[in-house]
Design an enzyme around this catalytic site. Structure first.
Site, PDB file in Angstrom:
ATOM      1  N   CYS A  13      -4.740   5.461   1.809  1.00  0.00           N
ATOM      2  CA  CYS A  13      -5.171   6.377   0.749  1.00  0.00           C
ATOM      3  C   CYS A  13      -5.606   5.665  -0.522  1.00  0.00           C
ATOM      4  CB  CYS A  13      -4.059   7.383   0.447  1.00  0.00           C
ATOM      5  SG  CYS A  13      -2.493   6.642  -0.050  1.00  0.00           S
ATOM      6  N   CYS A  46       5.485   4.249   2.572  1.00  0.00           N
ATOM      7  CA  CYS A  46       5.354   5.514   1.847  1.00  0.00           C
ATOM      8  C   CYS A  46       6.337   6.538   2.403  1.00  0.00           C
ATOM      9  CB  CYS A  46       3.926   6.033   1.952  1.00  0.00           C
ATOM     10  SG  CYS A  46       3.627   7.557   1.024  1.00  0.00           S
TER      11      CYS A  46
END
Length: 373
Positions: free
Chosen positions: A216, A118
């Site tokens: 997440c 990410c």
């Protein structure tokens, strides 16, 4: 002279909020931005609605990130500082480069680190492209790391954050010279308590906001169920064998285990057993004792060097094979385009798919993605 323009990545948490605060105080022309990373289409079938959470993003619980609440928290901080604020939609990029990569790596028996992907493909690569498009000078984040410039070598350096409990240099090993030239890390010399105090003094509502602890897009930690929902495939049960191939029991699917895991293996033994390898081709889980599962040699590909342009002969360094470990000493070399680390003492839990990161004191030499140990 015109003020330097900086694009501040704001997650809605206290760290990035204080980073924005400090940049404004230092005289930068700061603009806040939040990356929208996923929605219900990306998380189809995820535990949406369980335990509170945000129905728009498909995220649950207080330990997640990137929800609509986080976007609103970031927006409020930006407006309180008089900053412009934008939300950039990177859902497609995040799905391809983070979620899909995570799932495919797990299905191959490896242990990926989606936070590194990410950072690499979204928070840095994509935002740096946006910085160039919008003619900003820098991208800034709330990572606990430091950036300096070495006049002797002409290279930008990535250094550990001064707070050893929060140092995040490990997940930034992929940063290139061009990226570092256009990066700012305002929190690098602060501790977490100092950051929270700055947020309270500024009146930020998120001053006491808890940190995200889970991946997440898998907030319940059930990776296997998430992968099965997304791909319609997961591993079934199979044999658990020792280091000599003797069958000790049956596992519940190798994607439900991680390299170095000790608890929850489901095999009784005279001494603790650890997961050593996951063989995706045969659906076999290999376990061993502490001494059996340690390795002195770790190999990594996808190599990125920061403080040096090349490693032409063995280099004395310390290294980490996972985020929480203390860097251990040894010798690093490049062999057939692979980064090879020979530790002085054998190390446990060097999982393929995780990062091998080299240090010279508090300076990141470089790193790569672990292939074998």
């Amino acid at each position: 002279m015109s003020r330097k323009r900086v694009l501040v990545a704001m997650s809605g948490g206290v760290d990035s909020s204080v980073a924005a605060l400090l940049l404004c105080r230092q005289g930068y022309e700061a603009t806040g931005t939040t990356c929208k990373l996923f929605g219900n289409d990306d998380l189809e079938g995820s535990a949406c609605g369980i335990g509170g959470g945000d129905p728009d993003s498909g995220i649950v619980g207080e330990s997640t990130c990137c929800s609509s609440r986080d976007i609103e928290d970031a927006r409020q901080v930006a407006f309180s500082l008089g900053m412009d604020y934008f939300v950039f939609n990177y859902q497609g990029l995040f799905g391809r480069e983070v979620i899909d990569r995570f799932c495919k790596e797990y299905l191959c028996g490896r242990t990926p680190n989606p936070c590194i992907d990410c950072n690499r493909y979204v928070k840095f690569d994509a935002l740096q492209k946006r910085r160039r498009q919008l003619d900003f000078d820098y991208v800034a984040t709330g990572h606990y790391a430091r950036r300096t410039y070495d006049e002797k070598t002409g290279r930008y350096l990535l250094k550990c954050g001064l707070d050893p409990k929060k140092d995040q240099s490990y997940v930034l090993f992929h940063l290139t010279q061009d990226t570092l030239e256009h990066m700012l890390f305002p929190l690098g010399e602060l501790t977490k308590p100092e950051v929270r105090e700055l947020a309270r003094e500024a009146g930020f509502d998120n001053a006491g906001k808890s940190e995200s602890q889970d991946i997440c897009f898998v907030p319940d930690g059930d990776y296997a169920s998430f992968i099965e929902r997304r791909y319609g495939h997961t591993f079934g049960s199979g044999p658990i064998v020792d280091m000599h191939g003797k069958v000790l029991g049956e596992h519940r699917g190798i994607d439900r285990y991680t390299i170095g895991q000790r608890k929850g293996i489901g095999v009784a033994a005279g001494e603790p057993l650890f997961v050593f390898r996951k063989d995706a081709e045969t659906n076999t889980l290999v376990v061993g004792t502490d001494s059996e599962t340690r390795a002195a040699t770790v190999r990594a590909n996808d190599v990125n060097l920061i403080s040096v342009a090349s490693i032409d002969e063995p280099l004395r360094v310390t290294a980490k094979t996972h985020y929480r470990m203390k860097a251990q000493p040894g010798w690093a070399r490049i062999e057939d385009h692979m980064l090879v680390m020979e530790f002085d003492e054998p190390q446990r839990a060097a999982a393929p798919g995780q990062a091998l990161v080299l240090y010279d004191g508090d300076t990141v030499v470089g790193g790569g993605t672990i292939v074998s140990a």
